[in-house]
Design a protein around this motif. Sequence first.
Motif, PDB file in Angstrom:
ATOM      1  N   LEU A  95       3.044  -1.434   4.338  1.00 58.78           N
ATOM      2  CA  LEU A  95       2.622   0.013   4.503  1.00 58.78           C
ATOM      3  C   LEU A  95       3.715   0.977   4.353  1.00 58.78           C
ATOM      4  CD1 LEU A  95       0.789  -0.307   7.878  1.00 58.78           C
ATOM      5  CD2 LEU A  95      -0.107  -0.646   5.503  1.00 58.78           C
ATOM      6  N   GLU A 152       2.244   7.191   2.311  1.00 57.31           N
ATOM      7  CA  GLU A 152       1.428   7.876   3.493  1.00 57.31           C
ATOM      8  C   GLU A 152       0.405   6.695   4.225  1.00 57.31           C
ATOM      9  OE1 GLU A 152       0.588  11.023   4.338  1.00 57.31           O
ATOM     10  OE2 GLU A 152       2.803  11.128   3.704  1.00 57.31           O
ATOM     11  N   SER A 153       0.579   5.626   3.689  1.00 53.85           N
ATOM     12  CA  SER A 153      -0.185   4.138   4.335  1.00 53.85           C
ATOM     13  C   SER A 153       0.442   4.039   5.757  1.00 53.85           C
ATOM     14  CB  SER A 153      -0.264   3.414   3.499  1.00 53.85           C
ATOM     15  OG  SER A 153       0.850   2.603   3.186  1.00 53.85           O
ATOM     16  N   ARG A 168      -7.398   4.234  -3.658  1.00 48.65           N
ATOM     17  CA  ARG A 168      -6.165   3.134  -3.716  1.00 48.65           C
ATOM     18  C   ARG A 168      -5.793   2.607  -2.560  1.00 48.65           C
ATOM     19  NH1 ARG A 168      -1.001   5.267  -5.076  1.00 48.65           N
ATOM     20  NH2 ARG A 168      -1.774   7.150  -4.761  1.00 48.65           N
ATOM     21  N   CYS A 169      -5.758   3.337  -1.375  1.00 51.65           N
ATOM     22  CA  CYS A 169      -5.452   2.856  -0.135  1.00 51.65           C
ATOM     23  C   CYS A 169      -6.433   1.607   0.257  1.00 51.65           C
ATOM     24  CB  CYS A 169      -5.362   4.061   0.804  1.00 51.65           C
ATOM     25  SG  CYS A 169      -5.297   3.429   2.500  1.00 51.65           S
ATOM     26  N   ASN A 170      -7.524   2.023   0.233  1.00 53.82           N
ATOM     27  CA  ASN A 170      -8.861   0.908   0.327  1.00 53.82           C
ATOM     28  C   ASN A 170      -8.563   0.033  -0.323  1.00 53.82           C
ATOM     29  OD1 ASN A 170     -11.890   0.005  -0.039  1.00 53.82           O
ATOM     30  ND2 ASN A 170     -11.344   0.623   2.059  1.00 53.82           N
ATOM     31  N   TYR A 180      -0.415  -1.102  -4.860  1.00 50.95           N
ATOM     32  CA  TYR A 180      -1.528  -0.159  -4.758  1.00 50.95           C
ATOM     33  C   TYR A 180      -1.243   1.320  -4.379  1.00 50.95           C
ATOM     34  CZ  TYR A 180      -4.682  -3.945  -5.393  1.00 50.95           C
ATOM     35  OH  TYR A 180      -5.397  -4.940  -5.629  1.00 50.95           O
ATOM     36  N   ALA A 197       0.972  -1.162   0.027  1.00 45.65           N
ATOM     37  CA  ALA A 197       0.060   0.091   0.062  1.00 45.65           C
ATOM     38  C   ALA A 197       0.934   1.269   0.031  1.00 45.65           C
ATOM     39  CB  ALA A 197      -0.978  -0.242   1.168  1.00 45.65           C
ATOM     40  N   THR A 198       0.746   2.038  -1.214  1.00 45.69           N
ATOM     41  CA  THR A 198       1.489   3.176  -1.014  1.00 45.69           C
ATOM     42  C   THR A 198       1.105   4.474  -0.758  1.00 45.69           C
ATOM     43  OG1 THR A 198       1.231   3.483  -3.542  1.00 45.69           O
ATOM     44  CG2 THR A 198       3.147   2.188  -2.786  1.00 45.69           C
ATOM     45  N   ALA A 199      -0.420   4.382  -0.798  1.00 49.91           N
ATOM     46  CA  ALA A 199      -1.034   5.705  -0.231  1.00 49.91           C
ATOM     47  C   ALA A 199      -2.112   5.540   0.929  1.00 49.91           C
ATOM     48  CB  ALA A 199      -2.353   5.764  -1.744  1.00 49.91           C
ATOM     49  N   GLY A 200      -2.360   6.829   1.356  1.00 53.24           N
ATOM     50  CA  GLY A 200      -3.248   6.737   2.635  1.00 53.24           C
ATOM     51  C   GLY A 200      -4.270   7.730   2.168  1.00 53.24           C
ATOM     52  N   LEU A 252     -11.467   0.807   7.415  1.00 53.79           N
ATOM     53  CA  LEU A 252      -9.952   0.595   7.451  1.00 53.79           C
ATOM     54  C   LEU A 252      -9.641  -0.280   8.493  1.00 53.79           C
ATOM     55  CD1 LEU A 252      -7.950   1.240   4.975  1.00 53.79           C
ATOM     56  CD2 LEU A 252      -7.209   2.628   6.380  1.00 53.79           C
TER      57      LEU A 252
END
Length: 120
Positions: free
Chosen positions: A40, A43-44, A18-20, A120, A9-12, A64
Motif C-alpha cells: 500500500l 493514497e492507498s 486502478r486501486c480496485n 497499479y 497499489a499506488t492509488a486510493g 474493498l
Amino acid sequence: MARSLVIKATAGADGPERCNQAFTVAAAAVAAGLPVSLWLTGESAWFALPGRAAEFTLPHATPLEDLLATVLSGGRVTLCTQCAARREIGPDDVIPGVRIAGAPTFVEEITSEGVQALVY
C-alpha cells in the motif's frame, strides 16, 4: 510452480478503478493459492487503517474491505514506510496483520527468484 506476486497499489480514492484492480488481482491470486504480497503506497496507504476500506465504493466491484480481508487471510500486506510517515500513520494505527516496511524490503521481494511484480 507458479510465481509469487508482489502487487503495489499506488492509488486510493483518487484513482478508484486502478486501486480496485490492485486489490482484486491480489485477492484473486490469494484465492488461487499463490503467494501474494500487497504493498500500500501513495493514497492507498489509508486502507491500512481500520474502517478505511469500508468507506471505499466503486460500482460493480467487490467491496474493498472484502478484498483486503482475503489478502490478509492468505497473503501479506505492507504499508510503505515513507507513505505512512507522510500521513502520520504509526504501527499502532494499522489493521492487525499489516506491517510497515520500506524500499529495501520492497526491492528484496521483487528481485527474489520466481517473483512477478505488478504496479497499479
